[in-house]
Design a protein around this motif. Structure first.
Motif, PDB file in Angstrom:
ATOM      1  N   SER A  16       0.837  -1.191   0.000  1.00 50.20           N
ATOM      2  CA  SER A  16       0.000   0.000   0.000  1.00 50.20           C
ATOM      3  C   SER A  16       0.871   1.239   0.000  1.00 50.20           C
ATOM      4  N   ALA A  17       0.486   2.200  -0.829  1.00 51.17           N
ATOM      5  CA  ALA A  17       1.214   3.469  -0.859  1.00 51.17           C
ATOM      6  C   ALA A  17       0.898   4.319   0.359  1.00 51.17           C
ATOM      7  N   ASP A  18      -0.184   3.962   1.079  1.00 51.91           N
ATOM      8  CA  ASP A  18      -0.599   4.788   2.209  1.00 51.91           C
ATOM      9  C   ASP A  18       0.509   4.942   3.244  1.00 51.91           C
ATOM     10  N   SER A  19       1.285   3.873   3.468  1.00 48.67           N
ATOM     11  CA  SER A  19       2.315   3.952   4.498  1.00 48.67           C
ATOM     12  C   SER A  19       3.359   5.007   4.158  1.00 48.67           C
ATOM     13  N   TYR A  20       3.667   5.186   2.871  1.00 51.32           N
ATOM     14  CA  TYR A  20       4.625   6.213   2.475  1.00 51.32           C
ATOM     15  C   TYR A  20       4.096   7.603   2.809  1.00 51.32           C
ATOM     16  N   TYR A  21       2.816   7.820   2.528  1.00 50.39           N
ATOM     17  CA  TYR A  21       2.223   9.111   2.842  1.00 50.39           C
ATOM     18  C   TYR A  21       2.221   9.358   4.348  1.00 50.39           C
ATOM     19  N   LEU A  22       1.851   8.344   5.115  1.00 56.93           N
ATOM     20  CA  LEU A  22       1.752   8.513   6.563  1.00 56.93           C
ATOM     21  C   LEU A  22       3.119   8.796   7.175  1.00 56.93           C
ATOM     22  N   LYS A  23       4.145   8.089   6.728  1.00 56.90           N
ATOM     23  CA  LYS A  23       5.491   8.329   7.251  1.00 56.90           C
ATOM     24  C   LYS A  23       5.981   9.719   6.867  1.00 56.90           C
ATOM     25  N   SER A  24       5.735  10.113   5.624  1.00 54.19           N
ATOM     26  CA  SER A  24       6.153  11.438   5.181  1.00 54.19           C
ATOM     27  C   SER A  24       5.428  12.523   5.962  1.00 54.19           C
ATOM     28  N   GLN A  25       4.146  12.303   6.206  1.00 57.14           N
ATOM     29  CA  GLN A  25       3.364  13.278   6.970  1.00 57.14           C
ATOM     30  C   GLN A  25       3.882  13.374   8.406  1.00 57.14           C
ATOM     31  N   ARG A  26       4.153  12.221   9.009  1.00 58.60           N
ATOM     32  CA  ARG A  26       4.665  12.241  10.389  1.00 58.60           C
ATOM     33  C   ARG A  26       6.025  12.930  10.445  1.00 58.60           C
ATOM     34  N   TYR A  27       6.854  12.662   9.458  1.00 62.81           N
ATOM     35  CA  TYR A  27       8.178  13.293   9.393  1.00 62.81           C
ATOM     36  C   TYR A  27       8.028  14.813   9.401  1.00 62.81           C
ATOM     37  N   ALA A  28       7.159  15.340   8.535  1.00 58.71           N
ATOM     38  CA  ALA A  28       6.969  16.789   8.453  1.00 58.71           C
ATOM     39  C   ALA A  28       6.438  17.358   9.768  1.00 58.71           C
TER      40      ALA A  28
END
Length: 428
Positions: A16-28
């Protein structure tokens, strides 16, 4: 949010691509709220160095300790411009190989340095690579003749691959599959890869994976222990800004700000998921990640090698201690500080070299246009360069030598390839 890639356990980019978005969002979010203490005045902090003479938990005096602002007005010091003589020599080498019948990726991958005659340019490249791996950690080379090869992909790849061969031993820098719709659908290890939107082959009808388009956080590459090379062919309509930062400067800055405790915890083992290949984690029968140790700040034999992967550490975030969490985001906050990092769009014909153990890198969000010259496309290789004689840190070693060719692990029996085009974009 872009739709998740369809689940297909046998496919490389099936997660799932969702995990990439969630990690990037948390990073920011974490970077935005991280507050670092000011530098400590009137405190005698011990120094050591340069690399090769590093004492753990000291400020390292080394050419790789820099901030981007230190290089303002000094572009000529880190930029090499290919001369007309260089380009003539490169073209002659390409023409000689094509005259011998070199015309396919299998022909190219079989070549050695001795096949590619660069008597004057070759030594220049090695000298520049020495400055990258043993000095400041980065280099720009401008004026590579990409326009001369717009309608000659074999010639373009030959010219760029000649650079790799003169630097040392190329590594597997991407694990991939044959392009969409291929009859074989086989897995292979790519030792030259195409950085584009939709570069990875994927199940039919699915969108490009998030990793191709979203902002990439500052990180070290997983399988490279030495030099990373990127050649720009075309730029995106918007975004695609390349960024790089000195890991040594971040190490030193934490000490200068009185956070020896963060440096200490970063110099101990951290755990990440062990990977089957570039994108798939190994799991036990219950579905739990099988883990392996990494050391973000690894002192070894008088050197400091940095391996920072906030996304991978987030896979085991429930097991990070409060001090590890603080250290994780302190590193990210310093890397994201504009005073520390370079930020440039690589113009077509520009090559960027960085030294993975001493430089972290990232990229801004990519928005491609409809026209072919508005779609971001770079060529990348990793190489163990002959210019570098520093020892490989122990936890780096498995990522560089999991098989004879080094780099990313590939399934046993997989073919090594040097694709002339992206596997899911055969026309690019």
């Amino acid at each position: 949010m872009t739709a998740a890639v369809a689940i297909n356990p046998g496919h490389l980019y099936a997660q799932s691509a969702d995990s990439y978005y969630l990690k990037s969002q948390r990073y920011a979010e974490q970077v935005a709220k991280t507050k670092l203490p000011p530098r400590v005045d009137n405190v005698d902090i011990p120094h050591s160095g340069p690399q090769g003479k590093v004492v753990p938990l000291t400020i390292i005096d080394d050419p790789a300790d820099w901030k981007a602002k230190d290089w303002e007005g000094r572009e000529a010091e880190y930029t090499y411009f290919f001369t007309p003589e260089d380009i003539v020599e490169l073209a002659a080498a390409v023409d000689a190989l094509k005259a011998r019948g070199v015309s396919t990726e299998d022909d190219i991958i079989a070549l050695t340095k001795d096949d590619f005659a660069l008597p004057k340019l070759g030594p220049k490249l090695v000298a520049l690579a020495k400055e990258v791996t043993l000095g400041r950690g980065f280099q720009l080379l401008k004026g590579f003749p990409v326009d001369d090869y717009k309608s000659d992909r074999v010639g373009l790849v030959l010219a760029y691959w000649g650079v790799a061969l003169h630097l040392g031993r190329p590594l597997v820098s991407q694990t991939d599959h044959d392009y969409e719709g291929s009859i074989s659908g086989g897995t292979y290890g790519s030792i030259l890869n195409h950085i584009t939107v939709g570069r990875h082959a994927r199940p039919a009808g699915t969108q490009a994976h998030a990793v191709d388009t979203i902002r990439l956080v500052f990180h070290s590459d997983q399988g490279a222990t030495d030099l990373i090379s990127l050649l720009s062919l075309t730029n995106a309509k918007e975004g695609g800004v390349s960024k790089w930062v000195s890991s040594i400067a971040i190490h030193n800055e934490l000490l200068r700000r009185g956070r020896k405790d963060l440096v200490e915890v970063l110099s101990k083992p951290w755990y990440v998921g062990r990977k089957i290949d570039q994108a798939r984690f190994e799991r036990d029968e219950a579905g739990n990640l099988i883990k392996e140790a990494t050391i973000p700040f690894e002192y070894h034999d008088g050197y400091l090698s940095v391996y920072y992967q906030s996304n991978n550490y987030q896979e085991v975030e429930k097991e990070l201690s409060p001090l590890q969490e603080e250290a994780l985001w302190a590193v990210a906050a310093l890397a994201e500080d504009p005073e520390f990092h370079f930020a440039q769009i690589l113009e077509p014909g520009t090559i960027e070299w960085i030294h993975n153990p001493s430089i972290m890198h990232s990229r801004s969000e990519v928005v491609d246009g409809e026209a072919s010259d508005e779609k971001r496309h770079l060529l990348r290789f990793w190489v163990d360069t002959d210019a570098n004689n520093r020892p490989i840190a122990p936890t780096f070693a498995p990522r560089s030598s999991v098989q004879a060719q080094g780099g990313f692990k590939v399934p046993e029996g997989s073919k090594l390839r040097l694709p002339l085009h992206p596997p899911s974009r055969p026309e690019a």
